[in-house]
Design a protein around this motif. Sequence first.
Motif, PDB file in Angstrom:
ATOM      1  N   GLN A 116      71.324  28.105 -53.807  1.00 20.48           N
ATOM      2  CA  GLN A 116      71.933  26.864 -54.247  1.00 20.48           C
ATOM      3  C   GLN A 116      72.506  26.135 -53.042  1.00 20.48           C
ATOM      4  OE1 GLN A 116      75.250  27.723 -56.876  1.00 20.48           O
ATOM      5  NE2 GLN A 116      76.026  29.319 -55.558  1.00 20.48           N
ATOM      6  N   SER A 117      72.673  24.844 -53.175  1.00 20.63           N
ATOM      7  CA  SER A 117      73.207  24.026 -52.090  1.00 20.63           C
ATOM      8  C   SER A 117      74.720  23.926 -52.231  1.00 20.63           C
ATOM      9  CB  SER A 117      72.572  22.634 -52.139  1.00 20.63           C
ATOM     10  OG  SER A 117      73.083  21.815 -51.112  1.00 20.63           O
ATOM     11  N   ILE A 118      75.438  24.225 -51.135  1.00 20.85           N
ATOM     12  CA  ILE A 118      76.898  24.215 -51.183  1.00 20.85           C
ATOM     13  C   ILE A 118      77.462  23.491 -49.963  1.00 20.85           C
ATOM     14  CG2 ILE A 118      77.060  26.372 -52.490  1.00 20.85           C
ATOM     15  CD1 ILE A 118      77.765  27.783 -49.860  1.00 20.85           C
ATOM     16  N   VAL A 119      78.701  23.040 -50.105  1.00 13.07           N
ATOM     17  CA  VAL A 119      79.466  22.484 -48.990  1.00 13.07           C
ATOM     18  C   VAL A 119      80.753  23.277 -48.874  1.00 13.07           C
ATOM     19  CG1 VAL A 119      80.741  20.486 -48.126  1.00 13.07           C
ATOM     20  CG2 VAL A 119      78.495  20.170 -49.167  1.00 13.07           C
ATOM     21  N   LYS A 120      81.046  23.727 -47.647  1.00 18.95           N
ATOM     22  CA  LYS A 120      82.236  24.514 -47.399  1.00 18.95           C
ATOM     23  C   LYS A 120      83.160  23.806 -46.425  1.00 18.95           C
ATOM     24  CE  LYS A 120      80.584  29.280 -48.083  1.00 18.95           C
ATOM     25  NZ  LYS A 120      80.465  30.603 -47.423  1.00 18.95           N
ATOM     26  N   GLY A 170      66.679  36.154 -40.465  1.00 18.50           N
ATOM     27  CA  GLY A 170      68.069  35.793 -40.699  1.00 18.50           C
ATOM     28  C   GLY A 170      68.475  34.486 -40.040  1.00 18.50           C
ATOM     29  N   PHE A 171      67.556  33.827 -39.330  1.00 20.78           N
ATOM     30  CA  PHE A 171      67.885  32.569 -38.658  1.00 20.78           C
ATOM     31  C   PHE A 171      68.172  31.491 -39.696  1.00 20.78           C
ATOM     32  CE2 PHE A 171      66.721  28.504 -36.652  1.00 20.78           C
ATOM     33  CZ  PHE A 171      67.552  28.553 -35.533  1.00 20.78           C
ATOM     34  N   GLU A 172      69.279  30.745 -39.487  1.00 22.41           N
ATOM     35  CA  GLU A 172      69.726  29.774 -40.480  1.00 22.41           C
ATOM     36  C   GLU A 172      69.887  28.392 -39.866  1.00 22.41           C
ATOM     37  OE1 GLU A 172      73.064  29.504 -44.045  1.00 22.41           O
ATOM     38  OE2 GLU A 172      73.457  30.748 -42.270  1.00 22.41           O
ATOM     39  N   ARG A 173      69.454  27.375 -40.605  1.00 21.43           N
ATOM     40  CA  ARG A 173      69.640  25.986 -40.211  1.00 21.43           C
ATOM     41  C   ARG A 173      70.549  25.316 -41.235  1.00 21.43           C
ATOM     42  NH1 ARG A 173      64.198  27.180 -40.357  1.00 21.43           N
ATOM     43  NH2 ARG A 173      63.083  27.273 -38.358  1.00 21.43           N
ATOM     44  N   TYR A 174      71.604  24.675 -40.784  1.00 24.18           N
ATOM     45  CA  TYR A 174      72.521  23.993 -41.688  1.00 24.18           C
ATOM     46  C   TYR A 174      73.226  22.864 -40.959  1.00 24.18           C
ATOM     47  CZ  TYR A 174      75.934  27.051 -39.381  1.00 24.18           C
ATOM     48  OH  TYR A 174      76.699  27.718 -38.449  1.00 24.18           O
ATOM     49  N   LEU A 175      73.858  21.980 -41.715  1.00 22.43           N
ATOM     50  CA  LEU A 175      74.540  20.821 -41.153  1.00 22.43           C
ATOM     51  C   LEU A 175      76.013  21.134 -40.932  1.00 22.43           C
ATOM     52  CD1 LEU A 175      73.052  17.923 -43.347  1.00 22.43           C
ATOM     53  CD2 LEU A 175      72.087  19.001 -41.296  1.00 22.43           C
ATOM     54  N   THR A 176      76.549  20.617 -39.837  1.00 21.84           N
ATOM     55  CA  THR A 176      77.976  20.735 -39.539  1.00 21.84           C
ATOM     56  C   THR A 176      78.517  19.347 -39.237  1.00 21.84           C
ATOM     57  OG1 THR A 176      77.584  22.902 -38.544  1.00 21.84           O
ATOM     58  CG2 THR A 176      79.711  21.871 -38.120  1.00 21.84           C
ATOM     59  N   SER A 177      79.589  18.985 -39.898  1.00 28.22           N
ATOM     60  CA  SER A 177      80.143  17.637 -39.731  1.00 28.22           C
ATOM     61  C   SER A 177      80.684  17.413 -38.325  1.00 28.22           C
ATOM     62  CB  SER A 177      81.270  17.423 -40.746  1.00 28.22           C
ATOM     63  OG  SER A 177      82.368  18.278 -40.446  1.00 28.22           O
ATOM     64  N   TRP A 178      80.821  16.124 -37.933  1.00 26.85           N
ATOM     65  CA  TRP A 178      81.581  15.786 -36.739  1.00 26.85           C
ATOM     66  C   TRP A 178      83.051  16.058 -37.023  1.00 26.85           C
ATOM     67  CZ3 TRP A 178      80.043  10.857 -33.578  1.00 26.85           C
ATOM     68  CH2 TRP A 178      78.702  10.935 -33.214  1.00 26.85           C
ATOM     69  N   THR A 214      80.637  22.331 -43.537  1.00 25.86           N
ATOM     70  CA  THR A 214      79.230  22.712 -43.395  1.00 25.86           C
ATOM     71  C   THR A 214      78.494  22.470 -44.700  1.00 25.86           C
ATOM     72  OG1 THR A 214      79.755  25.009 -43.968  1.00 25.86           O
ATOM     73  CG2 THR A 214      79.648  24.457 -41.619  1.00 25.86           C
ATOM     74  N   HIS A 215      77.245  22.109 -44.578  1.00 25.71           N
ATOM     75  CA  HIS A 215      76.366  21.928 -45.739  1.00 25.71           C
ATOM     76  C   HIS A 215      75.173  22.848 -45.543  1.00 25.71           C
ATOM     77  CE1 HIS A 215      73.494  19.151 -48.195  1.00 25.71           C
ATOM     78  NE2 HIS A 215      73.931  20.172 -48.905  1.00 25.71           N
ATOM     79  N   LYS A 216      74.991  23.796 -46.459  1.00 22.99           N
ATOM     80  CA  LYS A 216      73.949  24.793 -46.267  1.00 22.99           C
ATOM     81  C   LYS A 216      73.375  25.251 -47.598  1.00 22.99           C
ATOM     82  CE  LYS A 216      76.583  27.626 -44.009  1.00 22.99           C
ATOM     83  NZ  LYS A 216      77.018  28.834 -43.268  1.00 22.99           N
TER      84      LYS A 216
END
Length: 817
Positions: free
Chosen positions: A201-205, A171-179, A191-193
């Motif tokens: 699928q690739s999404i931005v929230k 369940g470990f997840e790696r994703y991007l978080t904006s400044w 977030t981009h994950k």
Amino acid sequence: MRTILSFFMILLFYASSSYVAQISEALDTITVNQSIQDGESLVSAGGTFELGFFSTSVPSRRYLGIWYKKVTIMTVVWVANRVTPLADSLGTLKVTSLGSLVLLNANGSEIWSSNSSTDARNPVAQLLDSGNLVVKDVDGTGSSILWWQSFDYPTDTLLAGMKMGRNRKTGFERYLTSWKSIDDPSPGNFTHKIDPNGFPQSIVKQGSVVKFRLGPWNGVRYSGMPNLDPNPYYSYELLLDDDEIYYHYELLDSSFISRLVINSNGIVQRVTWIDRMQGWTLYLTIPKDNCDTYALCGAYGSCTIDESPVCRCLTGFTPRYSQEWDILDWSNGCVRTAPLDCGKDIFVKYSGMKLPDTSSSWFNKSMNLQECEEVCKKNCSCMAYSNLDIRGGGSGCLLWFGEIIDIRELNINGQDLYIRMAASESDLLHSKQKLLMGLAVSFGVFSLCLVLTFCILKNKRKKKKHLEGKDDGSESGDNSECQKEDLELPVFDLGTVAIATNNFSEENKLGEGGFGPVYKGVLEDGQEIAVKKLSNDSRQGLHEFKNEVLYIAKLQHRNLVKLLGCCIQEEVLLIYEFMPNNSLDSCLFDQNQRKLLGWSTRFGIINGIARGLLYLHQDSRLRIIHRDLKAGNILLDNAMNPKISDFGSAKCFVGDETEANTIRVVGTYSYMSPEYAIDGVFSVKSDVFSYGVLVLETVSGKRNRGFRHPDHCHNLVGHAWRLFTEDRSMEQLDELVESYNAAEVLRSIHVALLCVQQCPEDRPSMSAVILMLGSADELPLPKEPGFYNERKLPPEHTFSHPVHSPNEITMTLLSPR
């Protein structure tokens, strides 16, 4: 004397030069006895990246970060203490003897740590030329063990070699978080994950709200990024296997500098560094226009950026609220102009599309497009299908369930999407096709009538004859042996049934399935009945009705619903005993009805279903595998005794047969065992798995499908497993249950987890289940359940639950053997 002094000066020079050389060689690494102070740094061996302390526009806030060494414009790609900045320039980075990186302030207090304490003997921290900061244990031979790496904890930047996605086992997840802003590296709201629900699928929230999708991966690119083509500088792909789902890219030219970043406004960009321009050049950006806005046109609305207005309804659909569309508010989307009729629906091809939201989808990598269409056509809940992979002419199968959301038309590199439509809405259905379909259905109904007539004649003559039915041919095993049974099925007059059901009025209608509607009736003697009526255009119902006649008519058990008789006068009807308390799902998942289900009632239901299954698997003359055991197929009588119903998907085993496989996978996905859903292999242990899911639902009052928890994204089975491993299983019990036997609750959950284990051989038989439920003996420890990382439903997804109808999506899927 001067000569001697010169000699010593030379020695000192070489010694100092050697020392400087040693320091230079070690600038990418620190050990337990070393540290990095503010003003000092580590530089990777190739000189590509540097680690040290920096400030943005507020000098008093100091951060530990990594940036490009060779880029003249300082570009930070990773920040350690983005939540807790240092208040001055007195920070220190150390490696502890336990192998953990720690950042200390002027007082020696820890403000950030890698939390990677290990049994390392010689831990070191090293900045690699990839930009990855690692902590590893180095032995005397030069080999090492990796304990921690910054690549596992990205901030706003994805570098070459990093993974963005999820480990499906842990369940470990790696994703991007904006400044938060251009000058504040603390976590922003974007977030981009990779969304693992359905097909990834690739999404931005923004917070919890989806802002835009890059779309599912089609083997070449994300579906919503048509301009993303292969290039000579870097390769990219999305990997999906049993262990992981992740996107990554790799540089093909080490001198090429490129990064993927989500900025503080939530915009995803790929930028490259151009030396001769001494600046970053924008390679691509998402969103690129207004049509990339998530669900801009609502359900069944398509966005075309070259048109004005950009949104329109697909053919066969009309705006849900026309006045809103007139003022350019498309959020409520479109609705069908003609209702679907599952047996007659067609699929209309739309070319050049960005594929819809796949969070409520199903996929199979091995099917071709024709097989994909057949799967979707047989399941009335399937709204669209497409190829999974566009390479080599297309392969794989992707199915959509529920409303189709977030579609747009693309100018280049779009994909083909096939959407279910009413036959009246398309010219693609010719009169010849209609005639052939009508003939096929008529022949099927006629064949069924012959079967029933044959049964009735045998009953009248009271002679033993064998009914030889021809199966669908899609499954291993000789089921004809199971069909060689004497059927003594009482015959009902159509007029009698019509009077009993008030001429099949809507007021008497209980629900409807793939076979047709079900009505409540009362015979002249006061007996209440349930009447299943085969629709004239039903295709699914032919197979189901045949199974009911062949199997349930000969099965007699207090925990199985009883078939009372049939009627074939103009209508094809089956008559059952009526269950006044409807189905288990109508009681269990209704907020008001649930309160009436006390623990003793629930425990009785759990035991009753087990006894019914034991009879099917072991004690009846036919060994029956139900294959669609779920809350909607458990009926409750006056005393709330459970009765298993709906044997349309059932299969019979003969002799010593214990397992079979099929290319016609039928059932309800969230109750299916892994081996059945994936490989088409079914056995009594398939029913055991479904029973385990059903027990957990009965205990908790919550569905497995669509279950949500604020602390994780597992389904109900995964949630139960987590609680069990943390010795918190009592938290699984429905909060509406006021009085209960804790030992029975814990034992029920424990038995359920034994039933849903991944491997069929590990699951108990139903006879063992009954013994375990009724004894106080110590139970074996369960292993990890199947589908532990089951996808969750999107927040807007809901189900309706008419009585005697499936309580969830019932799948009829073709799976590889």
